[in-house]
Design a protein around this motif. Structure first.
Motif, mmCIF file in Angstrom:
data_model
loop_
_atom_site.group_PDB
_atom_site.id
_atom_site.type_symbol
_atom_site.label_atom_id
_atom_site.label_comp_id
_atom_site.label_asym_id
_atom_site.label_seq_id
_atom_site.Cartn_x
_atom_site.Cartn_y
_atom_site.Cartn_z
ATOM 1 N N GLU A 73 0.849 -1.186 0.000
ATOM 2 C CA GLU A 73 0.000 0.000 0.000
ATOM 3 C C GLU A 73 0.880 1.230 0.000
ATOM 4 N N ARG A 100 -5.379 1.924 -9.421
ATOM 5 C CA ARG A 100 -5.639 1.337 -8.107
ATOM 6 C C ARG A 100 -6.231 -0.060 -8.243
ATOM 7 N N TRP A 101 -7.135 -0.223 -9.196
ATOM 8 C CA TRP A 101 -7.762 -1.522 -9.398
ATOM 9 C C TRP A 101 -6.739 -2.549 -9.857
ATOM 10 N N ILE A 103 -3.515 -2.506 -9.266
ATOM 11 C CA ILE A 103 -2.636 -2.801 -8.139
ATOM 12 C C ILE A 103 -3.300 -3.807 -7.186
ATOM 13 N N LYS A 104 -4.585 -3.644 -6.928
ATOM 14 C CA LYS A 104 -5.286 -4.572 -6.040
ATOM 15 C C LYS A 104 -5.327 -5.978 -6.623
ATOM 16 N N GLN A 107 -1.860 -7.447 -6.348
ATOM 17 C CA GLN A 107 -1.573 -7.784 -4.957
ATOM 18 C C GLN A 107 -2.306 -9.056 -4.543
ATOM 19 N N SER A 108 -3.551 -9.194 -4.953
ATOM 20 C CA SER A 108 -4.340 -10.374 -4.590
ATOM 21 C C SER A 108 -3.732 -11.642 -5.186
#
Length: 355
Positions: A73, A100-101, A103-104, A107-108
């Motif tokens: 983050e 942002r989407w 990156i999420k 990350q997931s």
């Protein structure tokens, strides 16, 4: 009389000047932006532009803290996108939202893959510590091979020229190799099954990292950070559980030579959050060895975190205060790109501009 008149004029002038100063001065506690154009020319010369790095400041704020949950983050990534889109409201906000989407999602996926590997290791190596560490160190050094492979390919096509990345990643692989040699000296590779598993996971991991790094370097760096964070927590738990026993055991010879040798240039090179020669371990027993291996993994985490912000990574020896003469004498023209799609795009646009 002339003297009195001139004194009156001077007093009036000084009073007016103070009045204007009070009128133009900001209220108490307000932030005043610095105007560097007003600084004397000598002040600006003291800080060469190419050595002004934000990386060290960013990392040193949380230098002693390595937590995987809050590692990705990164406000710097989001803030960069916000600042970049400040001049276009609707278009900028949609771009930032998409970023942002993405990156999420990245990350997931990384956390899912890391958790899957951890479950396998927990099942197979619940009570065989050195064998687990051997497998872990065999896997942990693979990403740095993959990063350098892709970067060398980009260099061949003229898309990339950033010596700092190659130097730091090689130093990281050198550090992980000595971790592996330590585990081998401790007998972690005694079983054929452990060697077979570690080597075949490493092959798959290498191919996956090459593909991931070519598509999204940020995602590849974050995945490597997840692996290093797991290594850090694994060694930390081992030290707390077996600390007293480890203090009674001698240190492997390879560890003593690596951590206390005369040439520690590469040891300093991978620790991008601290100045060179600021960390010099002492090795008196096996506890000290694992303590330093754990601290090495923390430094890898910080370096991988810095890499996730494009262009953030700098070699510790690039700072003129700590650099050798050879380091400063081989500065090359720099070029970089964020993944193969960005490289191809920049290559085409550069060819069109030259034509």
């Amino acid at each position: 009389m002339a003297s009195a008149l001139s004194s009156s004029v001077f007093a009036a002038s000084a009073s007016a000047s103070r009045t204007r100063g009070r009128r133009n001065s900001p209220p108490l506690g307000a932030r005043v932006p610095l105007n560097f154009n007003r600084l004397p020319s000598r002040s600006r010369v003291l800080v060469p532009r190419k050595y002004c790095t934000v990386r060290a400041t960013l990392l040193q704020d949380n230098e002693e803290k390595v937590v995987i949950e809050e590692s990705f983050e990164s406000k710097s990534i989001f803030d960069k996108e916000t600042n970049r889109s400040s001049d276009g409201a609707s278009e900028g906000s949609s771009t930032s939202g998409l970023e942002r989407w993405v990156i999420k999602v990245e990350q997931s996926i990384n956390i899912f893959l890391t958790d899957s590997v951890i479950k396998v290791l927990d099942t197979l190596y619940s009570d065989r510590h050195y064998a687990r560490f051997f497998v872990l160190e065999t896997i942990a050094r693979v990403p740095y091979f993959a990063f350098m492979s892709v970067l060398h390919m980009y260099e061949s096509f003229g898309w990339w020229r950033r010596a700092d990345y190659l130097k730091v990643h090689f130093a990281e692989s050198w550090n992980e190799m000595h971790h592996l040699l330590i585990m081998e000296e401790l007998g972690g590779n005694a079983w054929w099954f452990d060697r077979f598993l570690a080597q075949h996971i490493a092959i798959f991991y290498y191919l996956m990292t090459v593909f991931m790094y070519a598509i999204s370097p940020r995602m590849a760096y974050h995945f490597s950070e997840c692996v290093e964070s797991h290594a850090f927590s694994t060694y930390d738990k081992f030290l707390k559980a077996q600390g007293e026993e480890l203090k009674k055991l001698p240190a492997p010879e390879v560890a003593v030579k690596y951590y206390t040798g005369d040439d520690l240039y590469l040891f300093d090179e991978f620790q991008t959050s601290r100045p060179p020669e600021s960390r010099r371990p002492k090795i008196e027993n096996l506890y000290d060895v694992f303590l330093n291996i754990r601290d090495d993994e923390a430094e890898h985490c910080k370096t991988m975190k810095a890499c996730q912000t494009h262009g953030m990574l700098r070699s510790p020896h690039s700072n003129p205060e700590y650099a050798f003469e050879d380091d400063l004498g081989c500065v090359l023209p720099q070029a970089d790109c964020e993944g193969i799609a960005d490289c191809i795009k920049k290559s085409v646009s550069s060819s069109q501009n030259q034509g």
